[in-house]
Design a protein around this motif. Structure first.
Motif, PDB file in Angstrom:
ATOM      1  N   MET A 457       0.861  -1.186   0.000  1.00  0.00           N
ATOM      2  CA  MET A 457       0.000   0.000   0.000  1.00  0.00           C
ATOM      3  C   MET A 457       0.896   1.235   0.000  1.00  0.00           C
ATOM      4  O   MET A 457       1.739   1.419   0.870  1.00  0.00           O
ATOM      5  N   THR A 458       0.730   2.070  -1.009  1.00  0.00           N
ATOM      6  CA  THR A 458       1.534   3.280  -1.145  1.00  0.00           C
ATOM      7  C   THR A 458       0.913   4.411  -0.319  1.00  0.00           C
ATOM      8  O   THR A 458      -0.247   4.320   0.101  1.00  0.00           O
ATOM      9  N   PRO A 459       1.664   5.485  -0.070  1.00  0.00           N
ATOM     10  CA  PRO A 459       1.157   6.568   0.782  1.00  0.00           C
ATOM     11  C   PRO A 459      -0.157   7.196   0.318  1.00  0.00           C
ATOM     12  O   PRO A 459      -0.863   7.810   1.126  1.00  0.00           O
ATOM     13  N   ASP A 460      -0.502   7.030  -0.965  1.00  0.00           N
ATOM     14  CA  ASP A 460      -1.767   7.595  -1.449  1.00  0.00           C
ATOM     15  C   ASP A 460      -2.949   6.645  -1.279  1.00  0.00           C
ATOM     16  O   ASP A 460      -4.062   6.918  -1.752  1.00  0.00           O
ATOM     17  N   GLY A 461      -2.713   5.486  -0.634  1.00  0.00           N
ATOM     18  CA  GLY A 461      -3.806   4.556  -0.363  1.00  0.00           C
ATOM     19  C   GLY A 461      -4.076   3.559  -1.471  1.00  0.00           C
ATOM     20  O   GLY A 461      -5.000   2.750  -1.355  1.00  0.00           O
ATOM     21  N   LYS A 462      -3.274   3.588  -2.521  1.00  0.00           N
ATOM     22  CA  LYS A 462      -3.414   2.607  -3.598  1.00  0.00           C
ATOM     23  C   LYS A 462      -2.644   1.345  -3.227  1.00  0.00           C
ATOM     24  O   LYS A 462      -1.666   1.393  -2.473  1.00  0.00           O
ATOM     25  N   VAL A 463      -3.061   0.210  -3.792  1.00  0.00           N
ATOM     26  CA  VAL A 463      -2.440  -1.064  -3.427  1.00  0.00           C
ATOM     27  C   VAL A 463      -1.995  -1.809  -4.677  1.00  0.00           C
ATOM     28  O   VAL A 463      -2.734  -1.897  -5.665  1.00  0.00           O
ATOM     29  N   GLU A 464      -0.788  -2.344  -4.611  1.00  0.00           N
ATOM     30  CA  GLU A 464      -0.299  -3.231  -5.663  1.00  0.00           C
ATOM     31  C   GLU A 464      -0.123  -4.626  -5.077  1.00  0.00           C
ATOM     32  O   GLU A 464       0.506  -4.800  -4.038  1.00  0.00           O
ATOM     33  N   LEU A 488      -9.389  -5.816   1.385  1.00  0.00           N
ATOM     34  CA  LEU A 488      -8.889  -4.523   1.848  1.00  0.00           C
ATOM     35  C   LEU A 488      -9.997  -3.490   2.022  1.00  0.00           C
ATOM     36  O   LEU A 488      -9.750  -2.398   2.547  1.00  0.00           O
ATOM     37  N   GLY A 489     -11.203  -3.829   1.562  1.00  0.00           N
ATOM     38  CA  GLY A 489     -12.307  -2.881   1.677  1.00  0.00           C
ATOM     39  C   GLY A 489     -12.125  -1.666   0.795  1.00  0.00           C
ATOM     40  O   GLY A 489     -12.505  -0.552   1.167  1.00  0.00           O
ATOM     41  N   LEU A 490     -11.545  -1.869  -0.400  1.00  0.00           N
ATOM     42  CA  LEU A 490     -11.275  -0.768  -1.325  1.00  0.00           C
ATOM     43  C   LEU A 490     -11.997  -0.997  -2.642  1.00  0.00           C
ATOM     44  O   LEU A 490     -12.312  -2.136  -3.007  1.00  0.00           O
ATOM     45  N   PRO A 491     -12.262   0.077  -3.380  1.00  0.00           N
ATOM     46  CA  PRO A 491     -12.821  -0.100  -4.721  1.00  0.00           C
ATOM     47  C   PRO A 491     -11.799  -0.778  -5.619  1.00  0.00           C
ATOM     48  O   PRO A 491     -10.580  -0.640  -5.433  1.00  0.00           O
ATOM     49  N   ILE A 492     -12.270  -1.491  -6.609  1.00  0.00           N
ATOM     50  CA  ILE A 492     -11.388  -2.253  -7.484  1.00  0.00           C
ATOM     51  C   ILE A 492     -10.418  -1.342  -8.238  1.00  0.00           C
ATOM     52  O   ILE A 492      -9.313  -1.749  -8.599  1.00  0.00           O
ATOM     53  N   GLU A 493     -10.808  -0.077  -8.435  1.00  0.00           N
ATOM     54  CA  GLU A 493      -9.951   0.876  -9.143  1.00  0.00           C
ATOM     55  C   GLU A 493      -8.679   1.206  -8.367  1.00  0.00           C
ATOM     56  O   GLU A 493      -7.699   1.684  -8.949  1.00  0.00           O
ATOM     57  N   ASP A 494      -8.689   0.957  -7.058  1.00  0.00           N
ATOM     58  CA  ASP A 494      -7.524   1.269  -6.234  1.00  0.00           C
ATOM     59  C   ASP A 494      -6.527   0.114  -6.147  1.00  0.00           C
ATOM     60  O   ASP A 494      -5.511   0.215  -5.463  1.00  0.00           O
ATOM     61  N   ASP A 558     -14.299   0.876   2.632  1.00  0.00           N
ATOM     62  CA  ASP A 558     -14.329   2.200   2.004  1.00  0.00           C
ATOM     63  C   ASP A 558     -13.202   3.110   2.480  1.00  0.00           C
ATOM     64  O   ASP A 558     -13.377   4.318   2.650  1.00  0.00           O
ATOM     65  N   GLY A 559     -12.037   2.527   2.753  1.00  0.00           N
ATOM     66  CA  GLY A 559     -10.889   3.334   3.161  1.00  0.00           C
ATOM     67  C   GLY A 559     -10.872   3.673   4.640  1.00  0.00           C
ATOM     68  O   GLY A 559     -10.110   4.557   5.055  1.00  0.00           O
ATOM     69  N   TRP A 560     -11.713   2.995   5.428  1.00  0.00           N
ATOM     70  CA  TRP A 560     -11.777   3.248   6.870  1.00  0.00           C
ATOM     71  C   TRP A 560     -11.543   1.947   7.631  1.00  0.00           C
ATOM     72  O   TRP A 560     -11.903   0.862   7.167  1.00  0.00           O
ATOM     73  N   ILE A 561     -10.974   2.076   8.813  1.00  0.00           N
ATOM     74  CA  ILE A 561     -10.885   0.971   9.769  1.00  0.00           C
ATOM     75  C   ILE A 561     -11.882   1.282  10.876  1.00  0.00           C
ATOM     76  O   ILE A 561     -11.761   2.305  11.556  1.00  0.00           O
ATOM     77  N   LYS A 574      -6.024   6.713   5.221  1.00  0.00           N
ATOM     78  CA  LYS A 574      -5.112   7.761   4.761  1.00  0.00           C
ATOM     79  C   LYS A 574      -4.438   8.472   5.934  1.00  0.00           C
ATOM     80  O   LYS A 574      -3.272   8.863   5.851  1.00  0.00           O
ATOM     81  N   ASP A 575      -5.177   8.610   7.041  1.00  0.00           N
ATOM     82  CA  ASP A 575      -4.564   9.199   8.237  1.00  0.00           C
ATOM     83  C   ASP A 575      -3.481   8.278   8.792  1.00  0.00           C
ATOM     84  O   ASP A 575      -2.434   8.733   9.272  1.00  0.00           O
ATOM     85  N   VAL A 576      -3.749   6.976   8.717  1.00  0.00           N
ATOM     86  CA  VAL A 576      -2.758   6.002   9.177  1.00  0.00           C
ATOM     87  C   VAL A 576      -1.500   6.084   8.326  1.00  0.00           C
ATOM     88  O   VAL A 576      -0.371   6.107   8.829  1.00  0.00           O
ATOM     89  N   LEU A 577      -1.685   6.172   7.017  1.00  0.00           N
ATOM     90  CA  LEU A 577      -0.540   6.238   6.106  1.00  0.00           C
ATOM     91  C   LEU A 577       0.242   7.539   6.303  1.00  0.00           C
ATOM     92  O   LEU A 577       1.473   7.555   6.215  1.00  0.00           O
ATOM     93  N   ALA A 578      -0.478   8.617   6.582  1.00  0.00           N
ATOM     94  CA  ALA A 578       0.183   9.911   6.790  1.00  0.00           C
ATOM     95  C   ALA A 578       1.110   9.865   8.009  1.00  0.00           C
ATOM     96  O   ALA A 578       2.112  10.575   8.067  1.00  0.00           O
ATOM     97  N   SER A 579       0.767   9.012   8.965  1.00  0.00           N
ATOM     98  CA  SER A 579       1.590   8.908  10.177  1.00  0.00           C
ATOM     99  C   SER A 579       2.804   8.004   9.980  1.00  0.00           C
ATOM    100  O   SER A 579       3.627   7.858  10.879  1.00  0.00           O
ATOM    101  N   ASN A 580       2.903   7.388   8.767  1.00  0.00           N
ATOM    102  CA  ASN A 580       3.971   6.405   8.524  1.00  0.00           C
ATOM    103  C   ASN A 580       5.164   7.027   7.811  1.00  0.00           C
ATOM    104  O   ASN A 580       5.887   6.328   7.099  1.00  0.00           O
ATOM    105  N   GLU A 581       5.328   8.334   7.953  1.00  0.00           N
ATOM    106  CA  GLU A 581       6.488   9.060   7.418  1.00  0.00           C
ATOM    107  C   GLU A 581       6.650   8.887   5.906  1.00  0.00           C
ATOM    108  O   GLU A 581       7.760   8.798   5.386  1.00  0.00           O
TER     109      GLU A 581
END
Length: 745
Positions: A457-464, A488-494, A558-561, A574-581
């Motif tokens: 998962m990259t800092p923008d919330g996208k996943v590979e 992951l609870g994400l749309p398929i586009e992500d 939907d991007g939430w835990i 996204k808040d979680v990722l923002a805290s991951n430097e």
């Protein structure tokens, strides 16, 4: 906007646009600077030795770079095991250009390398080759006295030998109310995927290679190249993002890969080797097979004695064998069985797994035999199968992990309109056409192997998601993306699913209908591990509302835990990722069957096939007018791609029953119709109304996703259903495939 689940939706192939616009690149389409082209030269004799091969005149042709033969082949591995691969049968793997011995017609004996493909092909015709010919044997039917039990090896783990005899077959058979004794044959078939085999090898210096290969297993090709040429695994990268059909022909590394790598290493240049269509008939085939069945049944239709013997061809150097005779007692619980399988070594190349290997062969004989019993007893063929229904695999005395075959019979019959059938042969007509209804059962293994996947998962919330698995046109890319999106609870586009690169986490060859059940759980596990990492980071946030929560108490949507029992208590991913430097979050995870429990139950996918044929009463021309296949295959991840797989298998079954056969002239030991003009496959006019029905099946044992494969089940029941329909239409029982009109005149 709330994200809805992806699994279960008929999502179109995510790579579809690339394919239909021609943007998808295949193995023979990657460009490279200063690229050389190799053309394989094939033996024109079937057995013997090369007395001489004069390359001097060819090397004088401007633009010809080199001609490789057994006389100047660079050094390669010595030991047989170094040439083996994930699908190699017991025996000695064929080694291209090893020596001057000719083992089969079409054997690769040289490689011409030139500036262009056309020049290499032309120069290949100018080689002066002198052979010393020897007597050969290529006819299965005239060499049956040489048949023997196949050797056992690692291959027997996936291709188990026939179970040992049970009860007293001979006594029970002799005392049976109904006895059948039938003999079946089918000819040689070749895979013929649309994309021909090619390898583009990029020489990156210091014995480092990047290879674009047509393969059903990137890591399989990587291992083969590294072992054969003495390279480090990390210095061999095999890539195959698009594969234009395989049907099993890409399960083993084909000799164009060997040739391209050999030339690239020797010349220190980029090299491409592509096989032409005729050469596609020299890399493996479904073996011609003879079968005999003897079934005994009581007056009520209960089958109490089963004899099934198969004899197939193999090469002189490998013991290729299929699972042909094991199926009957898995379906029908007779107490008295005798099952035999033998092979005949001949002067041919080794056969190769071809869509539903063994199952497509064996189920034809079994299900036609059941149809014979039904007619002898005047019992409806569906009813006969229900009389012999079992929730256990009698051959192993194990309960099935799930089996909704009964509903396949019932729902398939209703959808087809089976009750409109007049059971009397030759009783239904439509104008000058005889109309026949036939049905059969299909069965295939529901296996799984070890698979690995990585989730990033990259800092923008996208996943590979990464896995070395290929997608041979089955929809793997799409369904793995769907699985990841839901976990992951994400749309398929992500979600991006990156695959078919040997540098990615391990995946086995794609075949056997085990890919979804193997790689799917690995993707699921990797995504769950990613969620756990995100959750741990969320708990560490200042004043985290989830600080006291446990992982099993939260959900990802939907991007939430959020808490499962109170969705208002949540933290944004996204808040979680923002805290991951600004760093990505990564996990790699494996999935494999539990060796302590996996063998405790029988695992299979089942189908019931219903077919209507029309047979021209005067000309004998056969048309399959409509067919319904009802399939029970656990959870269906994507109904659209799954339906496509079953439809493809149904078309393949029509082809096997009525069209496909490679003709071998035993006087020359050569296939005579090695082209798509004379090797007949169905065209649009041959295919009419085909329908797929998925029967609901819940299986919590096969894997955490509850999925089984559908790649091969579509084909196994079609040939016997067609054969049975032809009997109903005409009153003629045909035991040999393919069935051509001359058999009905």
């Amino acid at each position: 906007m709330e994200n809805t689940p992806s699994v279960g939706k008929p999502i179109s192939r995510l790579e579809g646009h690339l394919k239909v616009t021609g943007s998808a690149k295949y193995a023979g389409e990657y460009q490279a600077d200063d690229l050389l082209y190799g053309y394989v030269v094939n033996s024109t004799v079937t057995k013997g030795k090369i007395k001489s091969i004069d390359t001097s005149e060819v090397k004088k042709i401007a633009g010809v770079i080199e001609v490789f033969t057994h006389e100047n082949k660079p050094s390669t591995a010595w030991f047989d095991f170094q040439y083996a691969d994930m699908d190699a049968p017991p025996g000695t793997v064929f080694k291209p250009l090893k020596d001057n011995d000719i083992r089969y017609n079409g054997q690769p004996i040289a490689l011409v390398v030139a500036d262009t493909f056309e020049l290499a092909r032309y120069a290949a015709t100018k080689l002066d080759i002198v052979y010393e010919q020897e007597d050969f044997e290529t006819d299965l039917k005239t060499n049956l006295e040489k048949s023997r039990d196949p050797k056992k090896g690692l291959a027997s783990m996936l291709k188990p030998p026939p179970p040992k005899p049970t009860g007293d077959f001979d006594k029970e058979y002799e005392n049976s109310f109904i006895k059948t004794d039938s003999h079946f044959t089918h000819g040689t078939e070749h895979h013929n995927p649309m994309e021909m085999y090619a390898s583009t090898v990029i020489y990156e210096g210091k014995d480092k290679l990047k290879i674009y290969d047509k393969t059903q297993g990137t890591i399989n090709s990587q291992m083969y190249v590294a072992n054969v040429f003495g390279l480090k695994m990390k210095n061999v990268q095999v890539i195959a993002p698009f594969v234009g059909g395989g049907f099993g022909s890409g399960l083993r590394p084909q000799h164009q890969l060997f040739m391209a790598v050999m030339a690239s290493l020797a010349l220190k240049r980029n090299v491409r080797v592509t096989l032409d269509r005729a050469q596609m008939y020299m890399i493996g085939h479904r073996p011609p097979t003879l079968q005999q069945t003897k079934f005994g049944a009581d007056k009520d239709g209960k089958v109490n004695a089963i004899y099934h013997k198969a004899t197939g061809e193999t090469s002189r150097f490998e013991d290729y064998v299929e699972i042909v005779v094991n199926w009957a007692n898995m379906l029908y619980p007779a107490e008295n069985t005798l099952l035999e399988h033998e092979i005949v070594p001949l002067d041919v190349y080794s056969p190769l797994d071809m869509r539903a290997p063994g199952g497509s062969t064996g189920m034809h004989a079994i299900e036609v035999t059941m149809d014979e019993i039904a007619y002898q007893l005047n019992i409806d063929p569906v009813e006969l199968r229900l009389i012999n229904y079992s929730e256990t695999d009698k051959s192993s005395d194990k309960e099935f992990s799930s089996k909704e075959l009964r509903n396949c019979y019932l729902q398939g019959a209703e959808k087809f309109g089976w009750n409109q059938r007049n059971p009397e042969p030759r009783s239904m007509k439509r104008g000058n056409k005889l109309v026949g209804y036939g049905m059969a059962t299909g069965m295939w293994d529901a296996n799984r192997l070890l698979g690995r996947a990585e989730a990033i998962m990259t800092p923008d919330g996208k996943v590979e998601i990464k896995s070395a698995v290929t997608d041979i046109g089955t929809g793997t890319l799409t369904i793995m993306t769907q699985i990841a999106a839901d976990e992951l609870g994400l749309p398929i586009e992500d979600i991006t699913f990156s695959h078919a690169d040997s540098k990615m986490p391990f995946a086995p060859i794609q075949g056997g209908s085990f890919t979804t059940a193997t790689v799917g759980p690995a993707v699921q596990n990797a995504c769950q591990a990613l969620n756990e990492k995100l959750f741990k980071l969320a708990r560490k946030l200042k004043d985290s509302v989830l600080s006291d929560a446990k992982f099993k108490e939260v959900q990802f949507r939907d991007g939430w835990i959020s808490l499962k029992n109170n969705a208002e208590i949540k933290i944004s991913v996204k808040d979680v990722l923002a805290s991951n430097e600004g760093k990505s979050v990564k996990t790699t995870n494996s999935a494999m069957p539990n060796p302590l429990t996996y063998g405790k139950k029988a695992r299979a996918v089942h189908s019931a096939v219903f077919v209507e044929v029309e047979v021209d009463e005067e000309l004998g021309i056969i048309e399959v007018k409509r067919a319904v296949t009802a399939v029970a295959a656990g959870k269906i991840i994507n109904p659209k791609t799954a339906e496509s797989q079953v439809l493809g298998g149904m078309i393949w079954g029509i082809s096997k029953a009525l069209h496909e056969e490679t003709i071998l002239d035993h006087q020359f030991g050569k296939y005579m119709n090695a082209n798509l003009g004379e090797y007949h496959i169905p065209v649009h006019a041959d295919i009419h109304d085909l329908e797929v029905l998925f029967v609901e099946e819940n299986d919590q044992f096969v894997n955490d996703l509850g999925v089984k494969g559908v790649g091969e089940i579509g084909g196994v029941g079609m040939p016997p259903a067609i054969t049975n329909a032809i009997f109903h239409a005409t009153g003629k029982r045909i035991y040999d495939l393919p069935i051509h009109f001359d058999r009905l005149l």
